[in-house]
Write an enzyme that holds these catalytic residues in place. Structure first.
Site: not given
Ligand code: PGA
Length: 262
Positions: A99, A171
């Site tokens: 992430h 992302e």
């Protein structure tokens, strides 16, 4: 032809305690009892200490529960780390790898991500690999190169037979979290197409089955734009999904919208 599943998931970051996570997943499963999980798989990625309780609170077919990070070794002298064996022992379904907050704040690289992905897949769990460019990389117009490198390094050595358990989340770092700027849908589409091209290059036709989810300041208002792009297979949401009612609203609106246009 059967349409591709459309995924909805959230990473609750370092926000919910075990009891809060339990209440959240119970309410979410309750509110989404009418959602067909074959068409719309749902997942929640809470903090490590909350996984066991969350997994016991709701059935896996209704809601997959994931971990936000692992160590790549199965065991060893790695104080403070959590292994894949510890996660399989509590029936974790998936592991999120790299992430952007892990990359930015904890020094995670494409190479460490690669080791974590291989370990996750070896143990039969789903690996959700996060990729995305920073604002500076976008300004220097190297998004395509960055995404390709992240994918080629992160997915090095992944076997074709494991691809059914590999998911990607795009992302853009500048679009994530408080202060993030929602991305235009044209940019999202372009980046998703680059990712798809790279997956095809890496894995041939089998690479086409890998779902590519979008995340970064997704909310009820902008979710329609992203969810109607052909290149997007799901929404990976932070802040707007942390109240079960809000998350369920997005899931219902988008699944109905997709039903009406497909
Ligand atoms: P956000 O978070 O939806 O709050 O921008 C997304 C993420 O960090 O995955």
């Amino acid at each position: 032809m059967k349409s591709r599943p459309f995924y909805f998931g959230t990473n609750t970051k370092m926000y919910k305690t075990s009891s809060q996570t339990e209440a959240f997943v119970r309410e979410l499963v309750d509110l989404t009892s009418d959602i067909d999980r074959e068409k719309n798989p749902l997942f929640v990625i809470p903090s490590l200490t909350t996984i066991e309780n969350a997994r016991k609170s709701v059935p896996s077919e209704k809601l997959k529960i994931g971990a936000q990070n692992i160590h790549w070794e199965e065991e060893g002298q790695y104080t403070g780390e959590v292994s894949i064996n510890m996660l399989t022992d509590i029936n974790t379904d998936l592991v999120m790898v790299a992430h952007s907050e892990r990359r930015q704040l904890f020094g995670e690289t494409d190479f460490s991500a690669n080791k974590k992905i291989l370990t996750t897949l070896k143990h039969g769990l789903i690996a959700l690999y996060c990729v995305g460019e920073t604002a500076q990389q976008k300004d220097f117009a190297v998004t395509a190169e960055v995404l390709k490198t992240q994918l080629k390094v992160g997915l090095n050595g992944v076997a074709l037979s494991d691809l059914s358990r590999l998911w990607i989340a795009y992302e853009p770092v500048w679009a994530i979290g408080v202060g993030g700027k929602p991305a235009d849908k044209e940019l999202v589409d372009r980046s998703h197409l680059i990712i798809r091209e790279t997956l095809l290059e890496l894995f041939g036709e089998t690479g086409k089955q890998i779902p590519v989810l979008y995340g970064g300041s997704v909310n009820l208002e902008n979710s329609r734009e992203y969810a109607t792009l052909n290149s997007v297979d799901g929404l990976f949401i932070g802040r707007s999904a942390w109240e079960a009612k809000n998350f369920s609203r997005i899931i219902h609106e988008i699944s109905q919208l997709r039903e009406s246009i497909l």
